[in-house]
Design an enzyme around this catalytic site. Structure first.
Site, PDB file in Angstrom:
ATOM      1  CB  VAL C  77      -0.890   0.003   1.267  1.00 18.22           C
ATOM      2  CG1 VAL C  77      -1.690   1.284   1.368  1.00 18.22           C
ATOM      3  CG2 VAL C  77      -1.788  -1.225   1.270  1.00 18.22           C
ATOM      4  CB  CYS C  78       1.142   4.168  -2.217  1.00 13.43           C
ATOM      5  SG  CYS C  78       2.017   5.750  -2.258  1.00 13.43           S
ATOM      6  CB  VAL C  79       3.707   5.349   2.861  1.00 11.77           C
ATOM      7  CG1 VAL C  79       4.753   6.024   1.984  1.00 11.77           C
ATOM      8  CG2 VAL C  79       3.612   6.047   4.209  1.00 11.77           C
ATOM      9  N   GLY C  82      -1.886   6.523   1.056  1.00 11.45           N
ATOM     10  CA  GLY C  82      -2.593   6.020   2.226  1.00 11.45           C
ATOM     11  C   GLY C  82      -2.755   7.077   3.310  1.00 11.45           C
TER      12      GLY C  82
END
Lengths: 146, 98, 119, 146, 98, 119
Positions: C77-79, C82
């Site tokens: 999941v892209c930080v 996110g």
């Protein structure tokens, strides 16, 4: 879990052709802004990067954006900074420009320093025909669009 | 190369942009709401019929079934998810016309 | 063949995540390897552990977690995406991890194919 | 906070014209399904409800949907149930049907019992011209679209 | 009545559907990516110029500014958020062409 | 005039929530009353308390919460849409409440205008 699943891959020495294809207008949706974040990161990986702007994506490069009244982050300046990240190819589809009554003078200026030409400052934004872009697309290893 | 189109040709310009860009020898796979472009009796039928001569055009069967449609234009191939995978093996790069 | 998958949209709202899931399963069944699924833009919502679909509907978050566990797929999941959307460790579903956008570029470099599913 | 902010409104006796306008294809996005949930709820409020299907929205009523292979919830049957909720007007735009090569025979059947006609069973789905729908739209109090 | 259009006329059919449906005396407000329909030198200019004779067409100024565009077709009014509110006071119902 | 507002999309990804916010503010400034903002479809993500935008960007979740507090606006998140997307009490931001879809119909009945913002 992390012991079992591979989370790192060997990419030493890999240089691929990455095309970032922008077809959406800015501000109405976040895709233009977040795509730009991807482009900036990929610049650190020394890949062969080309950005393409076609359809409503050409509006992303329109200069003079003022987002004060909509209270959104203005990311137009980030395109200008792309030259500093050694990104030298922003190709804008001519047919999309024509349909929108735009010329290259309407777009933000992006300058990069050409290391193969004694670091001469050169423009990174170029208008290309649909046919040129179609051919270029086929030569890519990876196309990222949003 | 392989072009993926997941938008209805009635609602968005993605399919038309894709057709304009796709060159001889490449393939197009219509998925999700893109499957409506594969159907007979729409304003897009002539364009698709002309395009299949130079371009392999496929459509995802599970998405046709979900939408209750099956009158696919002649020359358009129906594939399943396995066929989708095979198309990505045979063609590179893969461009999604989002 | 080695695959990277990019998912740009959240679960349920767009079919993107469903199609990516069926594609991933089919690729594995054909003997290919899916190295990483990267969740970007609204795609980060696919990792929301609180998601509770109706009992007669599919549970997309769980489907991804289970598939990843079974076939050792790296779900990232892209930080940045996110953070702005509030998908953080507190709500991260089993089988997912949060990391940087560089993981997308990396998988583009390492995989034979990168396939994008979005809107 | 809830003591200060009004969270209930008096609607006793209010009967308004609600139009639910569907312009998107089913399954590719969730809007069709969630719009249907709104329609079902509103039926309980005894409002004057009209559903309109135009553009790709006409595909929502296509019969024969089979979602097994995509593993999505099949909500086509819910349209059929609308008649049981006293929803008697599902108007489909003729121009949108024609462009897609669809006729009323391609659509799911929705039957309602007409209380003004001795509970006779009647079809609720009707094809209407763009002009008829445009006029009807202007008569509404509320239009909900997605 | 008031029609709201927030989609680019190049990308989606919403603006065209709205124009087909809007009747004399009604108003259209172009917002977000819909503002591109208000600009000169596009394929939509003639349609918009013809429509302003029967329909009040407005465009949201803050959205024009955000996109760096200002060459608005003659007869199209630029309004701010307050003007947007006023339009919803003067017209009912309000339909969003999503 | 009494307004109901319907928001169909999540924050940041679509401009819908921003436009709805500016509309709501302008309506209040003009002396109108905004009775309720109803968050449906991906609109429920506007209530995610974990949302943490970049420091140079607007904080949409907080903007709504503050506006609602100041002007006594009822911010309602649809329970059904929220469940499948994982927007539940655990992550509900201040100023929002979760309730049923009937609250949308109710505001359509009670308000003079219902304005929809979406994609």
């Amino acid at each position: 879990m992390s012991e079992e699943i591979q989370t790192e891959y060997e990419t030493e020495g890999v240089e691929k052709k990455f095309m970032f294809l922008n077809r959406k207008a800015p501000y109405g949706t976040i895709y233009a802004l977040e795509m730009l974040e991807t482009v900036l990161i990929s610049a650190a990986f020394d890949q062969d990067v080309t950005l393409v702007f076609m359809d409503d994506g050409v509006y992303q490069l329109k200069k003079g954006c003022d987002t004060k009244a909509v209270n959104m982050k203005n990311f137009s300046a980030t395109y200008k900074a792309l030259g500093d990240y050694d990104i030298s190819r922003l190709f804008v589809e001519k047919e999309s420009m024509d349909a929108r009554g735009l010329t290259i003078d309407d777009l933000v200026e992006v300058i990069f320093e050409d290391e193969d030409d004694d670091w001469a400052e050169k423009p990174a934004v170029h208008v290309k025909s649909r046919d040129e872009i179609a051919r270029l697309m086929e030569e890519q290893d990876v196309i990222i669009s949003a | 190369m392989l072009h993926l189109v997941n938008k209805s040709p009635f609602e968005r310009g993605a399919f038309e942009s894709c057709l304009n860009m796709a060159r001889k020898g490449s393939a197009i796979l219509l998925i999700e709401d893109g499957v409506y472009a594969a159907l007979k009796n729409t304003p897009f039928e002539d364009k698709v019929s002309a395009a299949v001569k130079d371009i392999r055009i496929c459509v995802l069967g599970p998405d046709l079934a979900a939408r209750g449609v099956d009158q696919v234009i002649e020359g358009v191939e129906v594939v399943d998810y396995g066929g989708f995978v095979d198309l990505t093996v045979d063609h590179t790069p893969v461009q999604s016309w989002l | 063949m080695k695959y990277g998958i990019l998912i740009n949209e959240g679960p349920f709202t767009h079919q993107a995540s469903d199609t990516a899931y069926h594609f991933t399963k089919a690729a594995i069944e054909k003997g290919h390897r899916v190295m990483r699924v990267f969740f970007y833009h609204d795609g980060v919502y696919n990792a929301n552990a609180l998601s509770e679909p109706q009992s007669d509907d599919r549970n997309i978050v769980k489907l991804w977690g289970d598939l990843a566990k079974e076939h050792k797929i790296d779900l990232v999941v892209c930080v940045a995406a996110g953070l702005r959307r509030g998908i953080k460790d507190q709500v991260l579903a089993e089988g997912f991890r949060i990391s940087g956008l560089g993981q997308l570029t990396e998988i583009g470099m390492a995989a034979d194919r990168l396939i994008t599913f979005g809107d």
